[in-house]
Design a protein around this motif. Sequence first.
Motif, PDB file in Angstrom:
ATOM      1  N   ILE A 137       0.835  -1.201   0.000  1.00  0.00           N
ATOM      2  CA  ILE A 137       0.000   0.000   0.000  1.00  0.00           C
ATOM      3  C   ILE A 137       0.870   1.251   0.000  1.00  0.00           C
ATOM      4  O   ILE A 137       0.596   2.220  -0.713  1.00  0.00           O
ATOM      5  CB  ILE A 137      -0.940  -0.013   1.223  1.00  0.00           C
ATOM      6  N   GLU A 138       1.935   1.202   0.787  1.00  0.00           N
ATOM      7  CA  GLU A 138       2.862   2.334   0.848  1.00  0.00           C
ATOM      8  C   GLU A 138       3.553   2.562  -0.498  1.00  0.00           C
ATOM      9  O   GLU A 138       3.678   3.694  -0.971  1.00  0.00           O
ATOM     10  CB  GLU A 138       3.906   2.069   1.934  1.00  0.00           C
ATOM     11  N   ARG A 141       1.111   4.003  -2.999  1.00  0.00           N
ATOM     12  CA  ARG A 141       0.834   5.414  -2.703  1.00  0.00           C
ATOM     13  C   ARG A 141       1.993   6.306  -3.147  1.00  0.00           C
ATOM     14  O   ARG A 141       1.783   7.355  -3.757  1.00  0.00           O
ATOM     15  CB  ARG A 141       0.579   5.582  -1.195  1.00  0.00           C
ATOM     16  N   ASN A 142       3.203   5.875  -2.857  1.00  0.00           N
ATOM     17  CA  ASN A 142       4.370   6.696  -3.165  1.00  0.00           C
ATOM     18  C   ASN A 142       4.681   6.764  -4.658  1.00  0.00           C
ATOM     19  O   ASN A 142       5.107   7.807  -5.163  1.00  0.00           O
ATOM     20  CB  ASN A 142       5.603   6.169  -2.411  1.00  0.00           C
ATOM     21  N   ASN A 145       0.730   7.281  -6.706  1.00  0.00           N
ATOM     22  CA  ASN A 145      -0.118   8.356  -6.180  1.00  0.00           C
ATOM     23  C   ASN A 145      -1.571   7.901  -6.025  1.00  0.00           C
ATOM     24  O   ASN A 145      -2.509   8.660  -6.296  1.00  0.00           O
ATOM     25  CB  ASN A 145      -0.044   9.597  -7.070  1.00  0.00           C
ATOM     26  N   SER A 147      -4.010   6.173  -3.070  1.00  0.00           N
ATOM     27  CA  SER A 147      -4.103   5.815  -1.654  1.00  0.00           C
ATOM     28  C   SER A 147      -5.165   4.737  -1.467  1.00  0.00           C
ATOM     29  O   SER A 147      -6.365   4.992  -1.636  1.00  0.00           O
ATOM     30  CB  SER A 147      -4.459   7.044  -0.810  1.00  0.00           C
TER      31      SER A 147
END
Length: 277
Positions: A137-138, A141-142, A145, A147
């Motif tokens: 998930i991280e 997201r990073n 983009n 979430s």
Amino acid sequence: MIIKRVLNNNTVISSNSKGLDVLLMGKGIAFGKKKGEDVEIETVEKTFILHDKATQSRFTELMIDVPMEQILVSEKIINFGKIKLGKSLNEIIYVNLTDHVHSTIERYKEGIILKNPLRWDIARFYPDEYAVGEKAIEIIRNELNVSLEIDEAAFIATHFVNAELTQGNGLAYDIAEITKQIEKIVKDYYRTEFDETSLDYYRFITHVKFFSQRVLMGDHYDDADAELLETLKKKYHNEYQCALKIKAFVEAEYRYDLSSTELLYLTAHIRRITKNL
């Protein structure tokens, strides 16, 4: 390297010196190119070699539609998982996880967000795989983009569990067989059938699959809940007696001795699936 097939502007199929098909990726690697032409090595950013032909074929079809950045993120997650888990994974995870990441992002774009009712069970029974899901998930997201909700950690974790289960010795088949036998014990004890579309049934079968894996691998939970088990034994007598039948089955067939914690979980799950009978 000679192009065997152009998938899109960023992906082609070639072959290596051993004759294995190789998926080559790079921004614009195939722009204006045709089958039989050379690939400029400096345009190759990533190389994929999958040894199983069926898996390679499925992955190839995925690469036609999935954006390159999602494929690379999926690979990054898989590589992290390999290091974190310290286990070999079936190549099918490249297909399943990439497809999952892509379809999940598409769902999120449409505002469709799924909850995972088994998140806590998965986090408890497979903490390392769940940690990989959290890291995924991280990463998403990073790098993309996007979430994602924490429920996705559990969905992603199951892909790693499945990739572990498909490694050799017919383990996945054996798990299915034990699961079927345990389900039959519960059905026979209560002389009933279950609604296989219900959430309680799904939870029960998922727990039994996890339990079956531990039986086959000889893994145990510590005897940490003996006092609570005594309470459940009195409160849910029939459910406990049914759990004892399962205990006798795995001891006789697999020489597996249930801990009090495992007996407790079985009793609780049997209670959940039979509470309305």
